[in-house]
Design an enzyme around this catalytic site. Structure first.
Site, mmCIF file in Angstrom:
data_model
loop_
_atom_site.group_PDB
_atom_site.id
_atom_site.type_symbol
_atom_site.label_atom_id
_atom_site.label_comp_id
_atom_site.label_asym_id
_atom_site.label_seq_id
_atom_site.Cartn_x
_atom_site.Cartn_y
_atom_site.Cartn_z
ATOM 1 N N TYR A 105 -69.827 -29.850 59.938
ATOM 2 C CA TYR A 105 -68.813 -28.875 59.495
ATOM 3 C C TYR A 105 -69.206 -27.492 59.981
ATOM 4 O O TYR A 105 -70.389 -27.136 59.924
ATOM 5 C CB TYR A 105 -68.730 -28.847 57.966
ATOM 6 C CG TYR A 105 -67.457 -29.467 57.456
ATOM 7 C CD1 TYR A 105 -66.233 -28.898 57.779
ATOM 8 C CD2 TYR A 105 -67.470 -30.612 56.675
ATOM 9 C CE1 TYR A 105 -65.052 -29.476 57.329
ATOM 10 C CE2 TYR A 105 -66.293 -31.185 56.226
ATOM 11 C CZ TYR A 105 -65.089 -30.613 56.555
ATOM 12 O OH TYR A 105 -63.924 -31.169 56.127
ATOM 13 N N GLU B 186 -66.853 -24.327 59.595
ATOM 14 C CA GLU B 186 -65.694 -23.437 59.432
ATOM 15 C C GLU B 186 -66.077 -22.009 59.793
ATOM 16 O O GLU B 186 -67.200 -21.561 59.528
ATOM 17 C CB GLU B 186 -65.185 -23.506 57.994
ATOM 18 C CG GLU B 186 -64.392 -24.787 57.758
ATOM 19 C CD GLU B 186 -64.000 -25.011 56.311
ATOM 20 O OE1 GLU B 186 -63.629 -26.148 55.993
ATOM 21 O OE2 GLU B 186 -64.073 -24.067 55.514
ATOM 22 N N ASP C 174 -46.389 -21.464 76.976
ATOM 23 C CA ASP C 174 -46.970 -22.777 76.674
ATOM 24 C C ASP C 174 -47.174 -23.469 78.023
ATOM 25 O O ASP C 174 -46.238 -23.980 78.627
ATOM 26 C CB ASP C 174 -45.982 -23.552 75.789
ATOM 27 C CG ASP C 174 -46.474 -24.937 75.441
ATOM 28 O OD1 ASP C 174 -47.407 -25.435 76.104
ATOM 29 O OD2 ASP C 174 -45.906 -25.553 74.520
ATOM 30 N N THR D 127 -52.504 -27.555 75.663
ATOM 31 C CA THR D 127 -53.334 -28.698 75.300
ATOM 32 C C THR D 127 -54.381 -28.854 76.401
ATOM 33 O O THR D 127 -54.285 -28.224 77.454
ATOM 34 C CB THR D 127 -52.496 -29.994 75.233
ATOM 35 O OG1 THR D 127 -51.732 -30.103 76.432
ATOM 36 C CG2 THR D 127 -51.568 -30.003 74.043
ATOM 37 N N LYS E 169 -53.625 -32.988 79.315
ATOM 38 C CA LYS E 169 -52.614 -33.339 80.320
ATOM 39 C C LYS E 169 -53.207 -33.138 81.720
ATOM 40 O O LYS E 169 -54.205 -33.771 82.035
ATOM 41 C CB LYS E 169 -51.350 -32.527 80.068
ATOM 42 C CG LYS E 169 -50.727 -32.823 78.686
ATOM 43 C CD LYS E 169 -49.392 -32.147 78.495
ATOM 44 C CE LYS E 169 -48.757 -32.513 77.166
ATOM 45 N NZ LYS E 169 -49.213 -31.645 76.051
ATOM 46 N N ARG F 72 -58.088 -34.818 73.868
ATOM 47 C CA ARG F 72 -56.933 -34.457 73.067
ATOM 48 C C ARG F 72 -57.299 -33.234 72.243
ATOM 49 O O ARG F 72 -58.230 -33.292 71.432
ATOM 50 C CB ARG F 72 -56.575 -35.614 72.128
ATOM 51 C CG ARG F 72 -55.350 -36.261 72.546
ATOM 52 C CD ARG F 72 -55.135 -37.651 72.201
ATOM 53 N NE ARG F 72 -54.594 -38.175 73.426
ATOM 54 C CZ ARG F 72 -53.361 -37.917 73.866
ATOM 55 N NH1 ARG F 72 -52.525 -37.216 73.147
ATOM 56 N NH2 ARG F 72 -52.961 -38.380 75.006
HETATM 57 N N1 DSN Z 1 -45.330 -34.889 73.970
HETATM 58 C C1 DSN Z 1 -45.826 -34.145 75.113
HETATM 59 C C2 DSN Z 1 -45.167 -34.565 76.366
HETATM 60 O O1 DSN Z 1 -45.113 -35.756 76.592
HETATM 61 O O2 DSN Z 1 -44.707 -33.739 77.142
HETATM 62 C C3 DSN Z 1 -45.750 -32.721 74.889
HETATM 63 O O3 DSN Z 1 -46.462 -32.408 73.742
#
Ligand code: DSN
Length: 421
Positions: free
Chosen positions: A59, A61, A205, A231, A234, A240
């Site tokens: 932990y 925080e 984003d 994120t 990708k 993740r």
């Molecule tokens: N769900 C994702 C996508 O497939 O584009 C975006 O968060």
């Protein structure tokens, strides 16, 4: 077996055969299927090692040197390294690497600068935007006055003059740039110009294109944006998780919004994995990877066009191809299902001005990030385009589906995945 120590030493296979077996099944699926979901990728083993490490026990925080727990020395250093690497990779004044997911990263940026009832201007979900850009069932749709922009009916690209006109009329507190299903480059400088003219804060984003930005094949939104959210899983090929970048003047408020505002304990194993991801994305090899991702998407798109498919916007500048299936007389839903049977994983996706419902759609979204991670190049994209064409030309023909499935398994075997796992 005594209760404590021995139980700690059990392998997954011995402790839980059911879950272990399903993970093995999924591993096999990933190995033999052609992965074309535009938001997915195969992460380096090093990322998985960090993500699956003993850091899950800790932990911490708060922020480095201001943690609310003892024993945080090593994890503080890990978090500092992750922050430094994120800032360096994207040229940001400040990074917060604690957000657990992309929607949380967006929430953090929104909560830092908006109050309930404020106006946000973002891309329509059915024209490429994301749930957290204002969908009525998302917190954004519930808390904010959402105004949307879409794409031009003819060009299927963002019409910046129209965006400017909507911004002038609606005076949004925040303008969101970035999308989940937009195959074209985004002009962040123009977004910022519009934000400055209308007194809005620009939040970009970049989740889908973060790897392309890191690899230098898409313009970096960071110098143009007040906040950038992303994120890591990708095109950036990380775990993740998510992060937020911002200008220095927002740093303290952003950090307070993430913790204690919307999160408690950070996932230190994810933060370590993000740090590894940022390191690898800064290596020269990643530039080659990102360039190949773009070349592969272009090759896939061209090969599909040559086979009579219509590409939304007529092509692609990034990792993504969006197919309009209407002339092929098959819905996105049906295409996704039959392609999966044929060993090709994709997802149905609304196309701009789609006459079908979101659960059906007329479109199919394809991405090149994962297959490029396996080492595939333009020739393999042509082979995959041929396979997609065959399957979607005879969706009811089980022999065609079986034949393609076998060819896709052979193609996958020629580009082995996780040999040492
Ligand atoms: N769900 C994702 C996508 O497939 O584009 C975006 O968060």
């Amino acid at each position: 077996m005594s209760y404590s120590n021995e139980m700690l030493e059990l392998t997954l296979a011995r402790a839980d055969r059911e879950i272990s077996g399903l993970i093995d099944d999924e591993k096999e699926r990933q190995r033999v299927h052609i992965e074309l979901i535009a938001s997915e990728n195969f992460v380096p083993r090093a990322v998985m090692e960090a993500q699956g490490s003993i850091l899950t026990n800790k932990y911490a925080e708060g922020y480095p040197h201001k943690k609310y727990y003892g024993g945080c020395g090593f994890v503080e250093r890990i978090e500092e390294i992750a922050i430094e690497r994120a800032e360096k990779l994207f040229g940001a004044e400040h990074a917060n690497v604690q957000p657990h997911a992309g929607t949380t990263a967006n929430q953090a940026a929104y909560f830092t600068v908006m109050k309930p009832g404020d106006t946000m201007l973002a891309m329509k979900l059915d024209q490429g935007g994301h749930l957290s850009h204002g969908h009525p069932l998302n917190f954004t749709g519930m808390l904010y006055n959402v105004v949307s922009y879409g794409v031009d009916r003819d060009t299927e690209t963002i019409n910046y003059d129209e965006l400017a006109s909507i911004a002038r009329k609606s005076s949004p507190k925040v303008i969101v740039a970035g999308a989940s299903a937009y195959p074209r480059a985004i002009d962040f400088a123009r977004f910022r110009e519009i934000a400055d003219e209308t007194g809005a804060i620009l939040i970009t984003d970049m989740a889908h294109i973060a790897g392309l930005v890191a690899g230098g094949v898409h313009e970096n939104p960071t110098p143009h944006s007040h906040f950038v959210t992303s994120t890591t899983q990708k095109s950036l090929r990380g775990p993740r998780g998510a992060f937020v970048l911002c200008m220095k003047e927002y740093a303290a408020d952003l950090d307070r919004t993430v913790f204690p505002g919307i999160q408690g304990g950070p996932l230190l194993q994810a933060i370590a994995a993000k740090a590894v991801c940022f390191k690898l994305a800064g290596e020269p090899e990643f530039k080659i990877y990102a360039a190949q991702v773009v070349k592969n998407a272009a090759a896939l798109g061209l090969a599909l066009q040559a086979r009579g498919f219509r590409l939304v916007s007529g092509g692609t500048d990034n990792h993504m191809v969006l197919l309009d299936l209407r002339s092929r007389r098959i819905t996105g839903k049906a295409a996704e299902r039959v392609l999966e049977e044929a060993g090709i994983t994709t997802n149905k996706n609304a196309i701009p001005y789609d006459p079908e419902k979101p659960a059906v759609t007329s479109g199919l979204r394809l991405g090149s990030a994962a297959v490029t991670s396996r080492g595939m190049k333009e020739d393999e994209m042509k082979e995959i385009a041929r396979a997609i064409d065959e399957v979607l030309s005879s969706p009811e023909d089980a022999a065609t589906t079986r034949g393609v499935r076998s060819r896709m398994a052979d193609l996958s075997a020629a580009f082995p995945l996780y040999k040492s796992l």
